[in-house]
Design a protein around this motif. Structure first.
Motif, mmCIF file in Angstrom:
data_model
loop_
_atom_site.group_PDB
_atom_site.id
_atom_site.type_symbol
_atom_site.label_atom_id
_atom_site.label_comp_id
_atom_site.label_asym_id
_atom_site.label_seq_id
_atom_site.Cartn_x
_atom_site.Cartn_y
_atom_site.Cartn_z
ATOM 1 N N ALA A 183 0.428 -1.742 -8.759
ATOM 2 C CA ALA A 183 1.080 -1.124 -7.604
ATOM 3 C C ALA A 183 0.430 -1.581 -6.306
ATOM 4 N N PHE A 184 -0.904 -1.680 -6.294
ATOM 5 C CA PHE A 184 -1.598 -2.124 -5.088
ATOM 6 C C PHE A 184 -1.331 -3.596 -4.815
ATOM 7 N N HIS A 185 -1.230 -4.392 -5.870
ATOM 8 C CA HIS A 185 -0.942 -5.803 -5.662
ATOM 9 C C HIS A 185 0.440 -5.988 -5.046
ATOM 10 N N LYS A 186 1.420 -5.216 -5.496
ATOM 11 C CA LYS A 186 2.767 -5.314 -4.921
ATOM 12 C C LYS A 186 2.776 -4.918 -3.456
ATOM 13 N N ALA A 187 1.932 -3.935 -3.112
ATOM 14 C CA ALA A 187 1.911 -3.453 -1.729
ATOM 15 C C ALA A 187 1.080 -4.329 -0.805
ATOM 16 N N TYR A 188 0.005 -4.939 -1.342
ATOM 17 C CA TYR A 188 -0.966 -5.610 -0.473
ATOM 18 C C TYR A 188 -1.275 -7.059 -0.843
ATOM 19 N N GLY A 189 -0.938 -7.489 -2.047
ATOM 20 C CA GLY A 189 -1.439 -8.762 -2.549
ATOM 21 C C GLY A 189 -1.283 -9.935 -1.613
ATOM 22 N N SER A 190 -0.075 -10.205 -1.172
ATOM 23 C CA SER A 190 0.158 -11.400 -0.355
ATOM 24 C C SER A 190 -0.355 -11.249 1.067
ATOM 25 N N GLU A 191 -0.494 -10.004 1.536
ATOM 26 C CA GLU A 191 -0.908 -9.782 2.924
ATOM 27 C C GLU A 191 -2.272 -10.380 3.219
ATOM 28 N N GLU A 207 -1.551 -0.362 7.167
ATOM 29 C CA GLU A 207 -0.505 0.644 7.329
ATOM 30 C C GLU A 207 0.817 0.185 6.706
ATOM 31 N N GLU A 208 1.153 -1.088 6.872
ATOM 32 C CA GLU A 208 2.390 -1.599 6.276
ATOM 33 C C GLU A 208 2.342 -1.504 4.754
ATOM 34 N N GLY A 209 1.188 -1.862 4.176
ATOM 35 C CA GLY A 209 1.043 -1.771 2.730
ATOM 36 C C GLY A 209 1.083 -0.338 2.245
ATOM 37 N N ALA A 210 0.471 0.584 2.993
ATOM 38 C CA ALA A 210 0.487 1.995 2.607
ATOM 39 C C ALA A 210 1.896 2.559 2.628
ATOM 40 N N ALA A 211 2.697 2.120 3.595
ATOM 41 C CA ALA A 211 4.088 2.578 3.644
ATOM 42 C C ALA A 211 4.852 2.108 2.414
ATOM 43 N N ARG A 212 4.574 0.887 1.961
ATOM 44 C CA ARG A 212 5.232 0.390 0.748
ATOM 45 C C ARG A 212 4.720 1.118 -0.498
ATOM 46 N N LEU A 213 3.431 1.400 -0.536
ATOM 47 C CA LEU A 213 2.811 1.981 -1.718
ATOM 48 C C LEU A 213 3.111 3.478 -1.852
ATOM 49 N N ILE A 214 3.006 4.203 -0.736
ATOM 50 C CA ILE A 214 3.080 5.665 -0.775
ATOM 51 C C ILE A 214 4.377 6.191 -0.181
ATOM 52 N N GLY A 215 4.773 5.642 0.965
ATOM 53 C CA GLY A 215 5.979 6.096 1.640
ATOM 54 C C GLY A 215 5.895 5.822 3.117
ATOM 55 N N ASP A 216 7.048 5.661 3.758
ATOM 56 C CA ASP A 216 7.066 5.354 5.192
ATOM 57 C C ASP A 216 6.372 6.421 6.033
ATOM 58 N N TRP A 217 6.300 7.623 5.497
ATOM 59 C CA TRP A 217 5.731 8.748 6.239
ATOM 60 C C TRP A 217 4.200 8.699 6.327
ATOM 61 N N PHE A 218 3.555 7.936 5.461
ATOM 62 C CA PHE A 218 2.101 8.071 5.320
ATOM 63 C C PHE A 218 1.308 7.696 6.572
ATOM 64 N N PRO A 219 1.561 6.554 7.239
ATOM 65 C CA PRO A 219 0.740 6.236 8.414
ATOM 66 C C PRO A 219 0.766 7.325 9.475
ATOM 67 N N ASP A 220 1.940 7.916 9.724
ATOM 68 C CA ASP A 220 2.010 8.999 10.709
ATOM 69 C C ASP A 220 1.292 10.246 10.203
ATOM 70 N N ALA A 221 1.408 10.525 8.913
ATOM 71 C CA ALA A 221 0.732 11.695 8.353
ATOM 72 C C ALA A 221 -0.778 11.555 8.486
ATOM 73 N N TYR A 222 -1.288 10.347 8.285
ATOM 74 C CA TYR A 222 -2.719 10.132 8.410
ATOM 75 C C TYR A 222 -3.203 10.440 9.827
ATOM 76 N N ARG A 223 -2.412 10.144 10.819
ATOM 77 C CA ARG A 223 -2.798 10.379 12.222
ATOM 78 C C ARG A 223 -2.603 11.825 12.655
ATOM 79 N N ASP A 224 -2.004 12.653 11.816
ATOM 80 C CA ASP A 224 -1.638 14.025 12.165
ATOM 81 C C ASP A 224 -2.644 14.996 11.545
ATOM 82 N N ASP A 225 -3.429 15.679 12.379
ATOM 83 C CA ASP A 225 -4.417 16.623 11.866
ATOM 84 C C ASP A 225 -3.786 17.683 10.972
ATOM 85 N N ALA A 226 -2.559 18.061 11.285
ATOM 86 C CA ALA A 226 -1.891 19.115 10.529
ATOM 87 C C ALA A 226 -1.470 18.659 9.139
#
Length: 396
Positions: free
Chosen positions: A111-119, A137-156
């Protein structure tokens, strides 16, 4: 997560993914089996306390390689500590979102290779073999979901080193899920005669305000936000500071780009605050008396004229990388300014711990608590930066 002798890349590891052992169906069964294998004391148990509790040993090469690409393989001048925290959050969030309560294994590499391997080979975006923040962040969106980078920046929506899709999802998190994987041994406070123990204090680190530090430290779910290049705390129980158990992940040799990881566990066994002035005064009086009598020239914990505010003990569990003892974090004010410092008391280290500590752990331990004032290495300096940023945001 001890790194291999040579750098291992995703495409090398992919050849062996099909041969990786299948994980147990339930995390509890896996933990029980592992506990039967791991010695409860001595050098073998210490040697197996590598990495973190959510990654099995067969995941060590690819997990380490991912962290190297995200941070440690970069030149020192190009490192941003929050990129490392983001990478750890990707790993932890991916683990949490999996259906079964198990560790990461070799077959999670796919799963990580699909999200990040070529990058990592797009040299127009980052140095070869590394990942920029944008690529992370681009790889995390592919791996976990488009919402993740914004969620990481959100204290809540961020806590325990995890990004949550919603505030409600964060409220449902149970940190005990990770504690089940931790294989906690019993508490191991120091027990040698007092005059044979090591008493040591570290330099104080200035903080923006008492209120900001208290708010940060009394919310244990935020402690991963203060992780440094060489160490991080993750809480394993519900609730606040009192009685909280924390997993500590420490990395040595980070300047070389080939870090060696180990972990330990501590529980907060004593907490004193201004709510109980007598207990607060007694705690600091005992600490100062111990340092004066057994500290071999150690300075006072709180300088003359300083006012103690908060103190708490972090007592080791069996297998800790520094052996038996406890560390203290103390908050005090002096001339209107707030300071945090660490002060520890330890038994003589068994030979296998002493050797590892002298070879790799001593410098990391001192830097982590602020000695040398290398900001990227020190958790307390990272705490000060985080508190200052939050106060600036509140004031704007």
């Amino acid at each position: 997560m001890t790194p291999p002798e040579e750098t291992v890349h995703d495409e090398d590891l992919l050849e062996h993914v099909d041969d990786a052992p299948e994980p147990d169906a339930a995390g509890a069964a896996e933990v029980e089996a592992e506990q039967q294998k791991v010695p409860r004391t001595g050098p073998l148990r210490f040697a197996r306390m590598t990495g973190n509790s959510i990654a099995a040993r067969d995941a060590a090469p690819w997990v380490t390689d991912f962290l190297n690409a995200a941070y440690y393989r970069r030149a020192v001048d190009d490192r941003e500590v929050d990129d490392l925290r983001f990478a750890f959050s990707v790993l932890t969030t991916y683990w949490y979102n999996k259906d079964t309560q198990r560790r990461l294994h070799a077959n999670d590499l796919m799963a990580f290779h699909k999200a990040y391997g070529s990058e990592r080979f797009h040299t127009d975006k980052s140095a070869r073999g590394t990942l920029s923040r944008a690529q992370l962040e681009e790889g995390a969106a592919r791996l976990i979901g488009d919402w993740f980078p914004d969620a990481y920046r959100d204290d809540a929506r961020r806590g325990w080193g995890i990004g949550f899709e919603t505030v409600a999802a964060k409220a449902e998190y149970n940190p005990e899920r990770r504690r089940v994987l931790a294989k906690l041994g019993p508490l191991t406070p120091e027990s040698d005669p007092l005059d044979e123990q090591t008493w040591h204090t570290y330099p104080p680190v200035a903080m923006p305000s008492v209120e900001g530090v208290v708010a940060a430290l009394t919310a244990p779910e935020t402690w991963p936000d203060y992780a440094s290049e060489i160490g991080r705390f993750t809480p394993l129980r519900e609730g606040g500071l009192d009685g909280q158990t924390l997993e500590i992940e420490v990395a040595a040799g980070t300047d070389s780009g080939r870090p060696v990881f180990t972990r330990g566990y501590v529980t907060i066994t004593q907490l004193v605050t201004p709510d109980d002035p007598e207990a607060l005064a007694r705690y600091f009086a005992d600490l100062e008396a111990g340092l004066a009598k057994y500290g071999d020239g150690e300075p006072r914990a709180v300088p003359e004229g300083g006012v103690p505010v908060v103190g708490f003990d972090l007592t080791t569990h069996q297998g800790h990388f520094m052996g038996n003892g406890h560390n203290r974090l103390i908050l005090y004010t002096l001339d209107g300014k707030a300071y945090v410092k660490a002060a520890g008391t330890w038994d003589r280290m068994p030979w296998h711990i002493d050797r590892a500590y002298r070879l790799a752990g001593s410098q990391a331990q001192h830097a982590f608590w602020g000695q040398g004032e290398v900001v990227r290495l020190s958790m307390l300096h990272q705490l000060a930066l985080a508190v200052a940023a939050k106060e600036r945001a509140s004031a704007s």
